[in-house]
Write a protein that holds these residues in place. Sequence first.
Motif, PDB file in Angstrom:
ATOM      1  N   VAL A  49       0.837  -1.203   0.000  1.00 52.45           N
ATOM      2  CA  VAL A  49       0.000   0.000   0.000  1.00 52.45           C
ATOM      3  C   VAL A  49       0.871   1.252   0.000  1.00 52.45           C
ATOM      4  O   VAL A  49       0.592   2.238  -0.699  1.00 52.45           O
ATOM      5  N   GLY A  50       1.944   1.204   0.769  1.00 51.75           N
ATOM      6  CA  GLY A  50       2.837   2.357   0.830  1.00 51.75           C
ATOM      7  C   GLY A  50       3.483   2.666  -0.503  1.00 51.75           C
ATOM      8  O   GLY A  50       3.590   3.824  -0.910  1.00 51.75           O
ATOM      9  N   VAL A  51       3.920   1.616  -1.203  1.00 47.15           N
ATOM     10  CA  VAL A  51       4.535   1.814  -2.519  1.00 47.15           C
ATOM     11  C   VAL A  51       3.540   2.438  -3.496  1.00 47.15           C
ATOM     12  O   VAL A  51       3.864   3.384  -4.227  1.00 47.15           O
ATOM     13  N   MET A  52       2.313   1.925  -3.511  1.00 48.43           N
ATOM     14  CA  MET A  52       1.296   2.460  -4.422  1.00 48.43           C
ATOM     15  C   MET A  52       0.956   3.912  -4.073  1.00 48.43           C
ATOM     16  O   MET A  52       0.831   4.765  -4.956  1.00 48.43           O
ATOM     17  N   ALA A  53       0.823   4.188  -2.766  1.00 49.14           N
ATOM     18  CA  ALA A  53       0.497   5.549  -2.338  1.00 49.14           C
ATOM     19  C   ALA A  53       1.617   6.512  -2.693  1.00 49.14           C
ATOM     20  O   ALA A  53       1.375   7.632  -3.160  1.00 49.14           O
ATOM     21  N   GLY A  54       2.851   6.079  -2.494  1.00 48.55           N
ATOM     22  CA  GLY A  54       3.982   6.942  -2.817  1.00 48.55           C
ATOM     23  C   GLY A  54       4.063   7.253  -4.299  1.00 48.55           C
ATOM     24  O   GLY A  54       4.337   8.388  -4.708  1.00 48.55           O
ATOM     25  N   GLY A  55       3.807   6.235  -5.139  1.00 48.95           N
ATOM     26  CA  GLY A  55       3.814   6.473  -6.583  1.00 48.95           C
ATOM     27  C   GLY A  55       2.741   7.451  -7.006  1.00 48.95           C
ATOM     28  O   GLY A  55       2.972   8.349  -7.829  1.00 48.95           O
ATOM     29  N   PHE A  56       1.531   7.285  -6.434  1.00 48.08           N
ATOM     30  CA  PHE A  56       0.434   8.205  -6.747  1.00 48.08           C
ATOM     31  C   PHE A  56       0.772   9.633  -6.316  1.00 48.08           C
ATOM     32  O   PHE A  56       0.550  10.598  -7.060  1.00 48.08           O
ATOM     33  N   LEU A  57       1.314   9.773  -5.110  1.00 42.23           N
ATOM     34  CA  LEU A  57       1.628  11.106  -4.593  1.00 42.23           C
ATOM     35  C   LEU A  57       2.713  11.795  -5.412  1.00 42.23           C
ATOM     36  O   LEU A  57       2.704  13.021  -5.547  1.00 42.23           O
ATOM     37  N   SER A  58       3.639  11.013  -5.971  1.00 39.69           N
ATOM     38  CA  SER A  58       4.692  11.625  -6.784  1.00 39.69           C
ATOM     39  C   SER A  58       4.106  12.263  -8.040  1.00 39.69           C
ATOM     40  O   SER A  58       4.511  13.359  -8.449  1.00 39.69           O
ATOM     41  N   ILE A  59       3.126  11.576  -8.661  1.00 39.63           N
ATOM     42  CA  ILE A  59       2.472  12.125  -9.852  1.00 39.63           C
ATOM     43  C   ILE A  59       1.628  13.344  -9.474  1.00 39.63           C
ATOM     44  O   ILE A  59       1.647  14.373 -10.158  1.00 39.63           O
TER      45      ILE A  59
ATOM     46  N   ASP B 118      -0.336  11.467 -22.023  1.00 36.39           N
ATOM     47  CA  ASP B 118       0.483  11.839 -20.874  1.00 36.39           C
ATOM     48  C   ASP B 118       0.638  10.624 -19.967  1.00 36.39           C
ATOM     49  O   ASP B 118      -0.325   9.913 -19.677  1.00 36.39           O
ATOM     50  N   ALA B 119       1.868  10.394 -19.495  1.00 37.72           N
ATOM     51  CA  ALA B 119       2.175   9.159 -18.772  1.00 37.72           C
ATOM     52  C   ALA B 119       1.314   8.978 -17.531  1.00 37.72           C
ATOM     53  O   ALA B 119       0.712   7.936 -17.322  1.00 37.72           O
ATOM     54  N   GLY B 120       1.232  10.001 -16.666  1.00 38.25           N
ATOM     55  CA  GLY B 120       0.496   9.842 -15.425  1.00 38.25           C
ATOM     56  C   GLY B 120      -0.580  10.870 -15.188  1.00 38.25           C
ATOM     57  O   GLY B 120      -1.491  10.647 -14.394  1.00 38.25           O
ATOM     58  N   GLY B 121      -0.488  11.980 -15.850  1.00 37.40           N
ATOM     59  CA  GLY B 121      -1.473  13.034 -15.642  1.00 37.40           C
ATOM     60  C   GLY B 121      -1.136  14.270 -16.455  1.00 37.40           C
ATOM     61  O   GLY B 121      -0.173  14.282 -17.228  1.00 37.40           O
ATOM     62  N   TYR B 122      -1.926  15.300 -16.273  1.00 37.31           N
ATOM     63  CA  TYR B 122      -1.675  16.557 -16.970  1.00 37.31           C
ATOM     64  C   TYR B 122      -2.418  17.677 -16.267  1.00 37.31           C
ATOM     65  O   TYR B 122      -3.324  17.443 -15.453  1.00 37.31           O
TER      66      TYR B 122
END
Length: 359
Positions: A48-58, A101-105
């Motif tokens: 969960v932490g890995v997924m949350a961290g990836g989301f927060l980076s984007i 766009d890879a993760g967002g815009y």
Amino acid sequence: MNRDTSLRAKLNDAAGWIIGGCALLAVVIITAALTSIDDAVGAGLLFVGVMAGGFLSIAAHELGHAAAARLVGWRVWIISVLGIVVRSGHPVRFSAQHTGDAGGYVLGSPPEAALDSRWRSIVFTAGGPFISVVTTVIIGAIIWAVPREQWQAPISAGFFAALLALGVASAVSALLTLWPSRGKNGQPNDMTMILTAAFQRDPSVDVRGVAWAHALFEHGVGPAEWPQWMHEAITRSAANPWSSPAAPLLAFLRAIDVDDEADARGAATIDAHGAGKLMRAYVHAYFDKDARAAEAALDGGAGERRGEIVDLLHRFVQARMSALNNDPKRAADVFGAIAKDLESGVPKPFWNRLLHRAI
């Protein structure tokens, strides 16, 4: 796009996915090693932490763009992170549509022509990579400063994983956006757009206004929401035979948005080819109620359809022609398909209004 450019874009995309995948794997391995996870709870929290961290980076990267837009006086219309679309004045919705766009815009635009300058464009584009770099440095400092023994508990392990994923993902984001490249369909990354803005010749205010209005419309911002300077640029450009072919189309869309038949007919006669044939088909179908004339216009330009805007307009004409030809079932099917498509992606009030009037 030539073959070499297409291959280079595919290689850039592949490199991005490989780097991202390796970074994610590294986060899991490093976190598991440093936290000594030995139970299911800890492993679950790590994931969960890995997924949350990836989301927060984007999210941090995109919020950097949004903050930069506000800093230079631009309006922020849309913030999208991994398909979660936030638009002012509309409910949050999830979009499965791929934008390139890879993760967002972030969609931002200048409310006045005076605010549409080279340096403002550079600041807006650089906001995302800047935040990614800053986030990487801050997270790295936090992880370095905290003793390892404090990360042994399962909850601490999950938090550590989130921090590490945020830091690593932010570093990868900074790397991929600061190295000049283009993705699918030739879409430039942040650094490519910065270099283009820095060294290209300044286009005229009319060219910029038409380009901005077209970009806004593609993302669901209709004529009713365009600032005045863009409307003026479209009006001048639509009457100029040497201007962008997008200008007559935008003038036509603006006219049918308010059901202005005279302006719609005028815009449809400007472009003798391409979208002009489709615009005239729309006029025949909706204003003249002449299915035969609409079909003749489509037959002359159907092969030139490109892009979502023209494709949607074409489907509206097809639906109307079916209704005029006493085929209400086909008309209902086409309108139903359009309605379903409009439910996904960013909110598009213009097309929803058009659909409501058509049915």
